[in-house]
Design an enzyme around this catalytic site. Structure first.
Site, PDB file in Angstrom:
ATOM      1  N   GLY A 126     -58.085  39.314  12.723  1.00 14.14           N
ATOM      2  CA  GLY A 126     -59.097  39.555  11.693  1.00 14.14           C
ATOM      3  C   GLY A 126     -59.648  40.953  11.779  1.00 14.14           C
ATOM      4  O   GLY A 126     -59.335  41.701  12.704  1.00 14.14           O
ATOM      5  N   ASN A 127     -60.418  41.312  10.794  1.00 10.88           N
ATOM      6  CA  ASN A 127     -61.090  42.616  10.786  1.00 10.88           C
ATOM      7  C   ASN A 127     -62.529  42.433  11.223  1.00 10.88           C
ATOM      8  O   ASN A 127     -63.091  41.352  11.077  1.00 10.88           O
ATOM      9  CB  ASN A 127     -61.126  43.182   9.368  1.00 10.88           C
ATOM     10  CG  ASN A 127     -59.767  43.661   8.912  1.00 10.88           C
ATOM     11  OD1 ASN A 127     -58.941  44.050   9.729  1.00 10.88           O
ATOM     12  ND2 ASN A 127     -59.545  43.625   7.619  1.00 10.88           N
TER      13      ASN A 127
END
Ligand code: CTP
Length: 408
Positions: free
Chosen positions: A214-215
């Site tokens: 994920g970011n």
């Protein structure tokens, strides 16, 4: 034409003690139907004319009367300041001659009056009384004083009165009151009734049931945009990735998603119906090609993750965009920022791109402040100073408002 009778706001409805209070339940229903959250506050005299139980049931919140409430040995305090701050609108209907007189002179002998004195939001009153009382010089003076203070009057109308006589003094019908409040609240806002799609937060792409790619993203910028747009009259579809944020506003409909594929599905289903879409989400660009069904064990060898790209939702929107729709994206860059942002704007067929630079102190992930540059399709570039995310949201909305079809 006029604004639609949509009132996606929090309405503090004050009911004072006159015959027209029997219409208060209809008013609550009309407000709720128009999208409002309603908190009813009755004056003590209103209890003779309308049942608090009916008002509580229709509004879904206990109708309040007393500043201090004593029940089964406990004493609770109804915080008028909190109620007044909660409200986007204060509406007093019916407003009797006595209540209007107290409002005009700052008397504060019940919860409704305390709310009136505390409220800083726009306030409306629908007077209801017999014609003689309405025409009495004292009432005329009080109404003049109140309108000079900023109170918006709705009615009264000419018609049959409770006394059996006919004349001016009849409360405006509930549906017309809602329409008038909605029109006044929406007047002048370019966002009134506009349908907005906002994505916020990160997406998580599963490696196995407990791990993900994920970011970094808190979602604060997207939530600030949703909050500000709703406050300015927009109706917001907020699609949120995994974030620890709350937003409770009647004009914000929230859909929670986890992965880029879920965000894409939710966004695609809503895009055609929106006037404006702002993609502030930090969508993961890649996902594991095969997510393991069971938790992967730490073995002797490192797992080789095969990745595949996620769908670019913003690019899809750019391809689907119809005349009149406005599309904005975000770009987070670390080098050659302006050139990269402009490239994205063109590639994804955007009207505006909000450029975040990770180099600026106080900007980016998790902060309550942000420093951005707004770049339009016309290459007009506006570098904004470090501001709170709420201020950044207002600046973005101001810039997009200029691009709305009817904007001059
Ligand atoms: N975006 C999207 N779907 C994706 C990836 C990004 O809708 N799968 C959107 C983001 O919400 C943001 C904008 O596209 O509004 C910027 O995305 P970004 O990932 O920075 O752009 P890319 O074109 O992927 O460029 P790069 O990763 O090379 O910087």
């Amino acid at each position: 034409m006029g604004a639609p009778a949509v009132l996606p706001r929090r309405v503090l409805l004050g009911v004072s003690g006159g015959i027209a209070a029997y219409k208060a339940p209809m008013l609550v229903r009309a407000l709720v139907k128009a999208g409002a959250q309603v908190q009813v506050v009755l004056s003590p005299a209103a209890h003779d004319f309308v049942s608090p139980l009916v008002l509580s049931t229709l509004s879904g919140r206990p109708a309040l009367t007393d500043l201090v409430q004593k029940e089964e040995g406990t004493t609770t305090w109804n915080d008028h300041v909190h109620l007044a701050r909660w409200a986007d609108v204060l509406l007093i209907a019916p407003a009797t001659a006595h209540t209007l007189a107290k409002m005009a002179h700052g008397l504060c002998d019940n919860l409704l009056m305390a709310c009136w004195l505390s409220a800083e939001c726009p306030a409306f009153a629908a007077p209801a009384m017999d014609m003689e009382m309405y025409r009495a010089p004292e009432t005329t003076d009080n109404l003049a004083r109140l309108t000079a203070r900023g109170l918006h009057l709705i009615g009264p109308e000419d018609g049959e009165l409770a006394s059996g006589l006919a004349g001016v003094g009849r409360m405006t019908e509930p549906e017309d009151i809602v329409r008038r409040v909605a029109e006044a609240m929406n007047a002048g806002s370019p966002w009134a009734g506009k349908r907005m799609l906002i994505t916020a937060g990160p997406t998580h792409e599963a490696i196995d049931p407990v791990r993900f790619i994920g970011n970094s993203s808190s979602g604060k910028m997207g939530f600030a945009l949703a909050r500000e747009a709703a406050a300015q009259g927009a109706i917001v579809e907020l699609i949120a990735g995994p974030v620890a944020l709350a937003l409770d506003h009647p004009a914000v409909h929230r859909t929670d998603v986890v992965s880029a594929a879920q965000m894409a599905a939710a966004a695609k289903a809503r895009f055609a119906h929106c006037d404006v879409a702002i993609m502030s989400a930090a969508v993961a660009d890649w996902r594991p090609a095969h997510a393991a069904a069971e938790k992967m064990k730490k073995g002797t060898s490192l797992p080789a993750l095969e990745l595949e790209p996620t769908e670019d939702i913003l690019a899809w929107m750019g391809g689907q965009k119809q005349k009149g729709q406005v599309l904005a994206g975000f770009a987070l860059e670390t080098d050659n920022e302006l050139a990269h942002a402009m490239g994205k704007l063109q590639r994804k067929n955007l009207d505006l791109i909000v450029l975040n630079s990770l180099k600026d102190a106080g900007a980016g992930f998790g902060h309550d402040t942000n420093k951005v540059t707004l770049v339009g399709a016309d290459k007009n570039t506006e570098e904004l100073p470090l501001m709170t995310k709420a201020e950044v949201a207002r600046s973005i909305l101001r810039r997009i408002a200029i691009l709305l079809p009817h904007a001059k």
